[in-house]
Write an enzyme that holds these catalytic residues in place. Structure first.
Site, PDB file in Angstrom:
ATOM      1  N   PHE A  31      13.527  28.883  44.645  1.00 60.78           N
ATOM      2  CA  PHE A  31      13.107  28.534  46.088  1.00 60.78           C
ATOM      3  C   PHE A  31      11.836  27.645  45.937  1.00 60.78           C
ATOM      4  O   PHE A  31      10.613  28.554  45.400  1.00 60.78           O
ATOM      5  CB  PHE A  31      12.800  29.639  47.142  1.00 60.78           C
ATOM      6  CG  PHE A  31      12.595  29.173  48.507  1.00 60.78           C
ATOM      7  CD1 PHE A  31      13.492  28.152  49.079  1.00 60.78           C
ATOM      8  CD2 PHE A  31      11.357  29.678  48.850  1.00 60.78           C
ATOM      9  CE1 PHE A  31      12.955  27.742  50.573  1.00 60.78           C
ATOM     10  CE2 PHE A  31      11.176  29.207  50.275  1.00 60.78           C
ATOM     11  CZ  PHE A  31      11.902  28.167  51.200  1.00 60.78           C
ATOM     12  N   TYR A  33       8.656  25.786  47.618  1.00 59.13           N
ATOM     13  CA  TYR A  33       8.159  25.408  48.982  1.00 59.13           C
ATOM     14  C   TYR A  33       6.797  24.953  48.904  1.00 59.13           C
ATOM     15  O   TYR A  33       6.365  24.415  49.725  1.00 59.13           O
ATOM     16  CB  TYR A  33       7.899  26.800  49.614  1.00 59.13           C
ATOM     17  CG  TYR A  33       7.042  27.841  48.980  1.00 59.13           C
ATOM     18  CD1 TYR A  33       5.564  27.954  49.001  1.00 59.13           C
ATOM     19  CD2 TYR A  33       7.654  28.628  47.929  1.00 59.13           C
ATOM     20  CE1 TYR A  33       5.168  28.813  48.232  1.00 59.13           C
ATOM     21  CE2 TYR A  33       6.973  29.580  47.022  1.00 59.13           C
ATOM     22  CZ  TYR A  33       5.482  29.847  47.302  1.00 59.13           C
ATOM     23  OH  TYR A  33       4.967  30.498  46.406  1.00 59.13           O
ATOM     24  N   GLY A  34       6.445  24.756  47.638  1.00 60.21           N
ATOM     25  CA  GLY A  34       5.015  23.917  47.414  1.00 60.21           C
ATOM     26  C   GLY A  34       4.958  22.953  46.259  1.00 60.21           C
ATOM     27  O   GLY A  34       5.795  22.195  46.443  1.00 60.21           O
ATOM     28  N   SER A  35       4.237  23.230  45.268  1.00 63.44           N
ATOM     29  CA  SER A  35       4.078  22.144  44.129  1.00 63.44           C
ATOM     30  C   SER A  35       5.233  22.128  43.395  1.00 63.44           C
ATOM     31  O   SER A  35       5.703  21.143  42.682  1.00 63.44           O
ATOM     32  CB  SER A  35       3.175  22.670  43.418  1.00 63.44           C
ATOM     33  OG  SER A  35       3.302  23.803  42.704  1.00 63.44           O
ATOM     34  N   GLU A 108       3.401  29.932  36.811  1.00 68.81           N
ATOM     35  CA  GLU A 108       3.032  30.625  38.018  1.00 68.81           C
ATOM     36  C   GLU A 108       2.364  31.714  37.932  1.00 68.81           C
ATOM     37  O   GLU A 108       1.532  32.479  38.878  1.00 68.81           O
ATOM     38  CB  GLU A 108       4.648  30.889  38.594  1.00 68.81           C
ATOM     39  CG  GLU A 108       5.194  29.720  39.270  1.00 68.81           C
ATOM     40  CD  GLU A 108       4.391  28.926  40.228  1.00 68.81           C
ATOM     41  OE1 GLU A 108       3.953  29.455  41.109  1.00 68.81           O
ATOM     42  OE2 GLU A 108       4.626  27.704  40.164  1.00 68.81           O
TER      43      GLU A 108
END
Length: 206
Positions: A31, A33-35, A108
């Site tokens: 998923f 949602y940002g970078s 991450e």
């Protein structure tokens, strides 16, 4: 910081193998949602819009590297509990899941235990749902900052910068990517306005 413990190469591989031991049957999804939307970590096999219920974008993790320093800590965006988050589900290529996730794990996560920890969450698609990997805020870490006001977040994002760039640029890139996809997150739009106001007040409308 010599007092912190970071992932070794073996730690990354052990952590990923343990995580994948709970993998749902079928394809593997992430998923974004940002970078991960505007700077993917891997060459995905496909990407569709999806919604994570019970999760929201939040600049709730303090960081002293990447987009901040020890002298001027920044803030990292993660998924935190509550609300709704619309983003994208990225499907990994069959047979290359482990190889691609090795890259994602190293991008991450740095510290042990991770401040931005992976978990399987349900993401609703147009006519179905999937379990996807999402990186979520770890509230047990000392750098977790859940109760910051939009003003406090904007104060930080408007000045913090590290070797990966500034917090303001990260926010701007994410808003641009979401806007291009027709996704509107009021939280990020508000922060963008506040950050711009602070930069203009400090530097002028260059």
């Amino acid at each position: 910081d010599p007092a912190t413990s970071v992932f070794s190469e073996k730690d990354y591989d052990d952590h990923l193998q343990e995580f994948l031991s709970e993998k749902p049957a079928g394809s593997v999804y992430v998923f974004a949602y940002g970078s991960l939307i505007w700077k993917p970590a891997f060459d995905h096999a496909g990407m569709v819009r999806g919604t994570a219920q019970g999760w929201r974008r939040s600049f709730c993790l303090r960081l002293t590297r990447f987009r901040g320093t020890a002298q001027q800590p920044g803030l990292m965006m993660a998924l935190d509990r509550g609300g709704t988050c619309e983003g994208f589900v990225q499907q990994l290529h069959e047979g290359r899941e482990y190889e691609e996730l090795q890259k994602l794990w190293r991008r991450e996560m740095t510290m042990k235990p991770p401040t931005n920890r992976p978990r399987w969450i349900e993401v609703k698609l147009e006519n179905s749902s999937v379990l996807a990997i999402a990186f979520t805020a770890n509230p047990k870490r000392p750098n977790y900052a859940a109760d910051l006001s939009p003003g406090e977040i904007s104060d930080t994002l408007s000045i913090a910068c590290g070797h990966w760039g500034s917090g303001a640029d990260y926010l701007h890139q994410t808003v641009n990517a979401l806007e291009a996809a027709g996704i509107h997150d009021p939280y990020l739009w508000q922060l963008q306005e506040l950050v711009a106001e602070r930069i203009i007040a400090r530097c002028g409308n260059l």
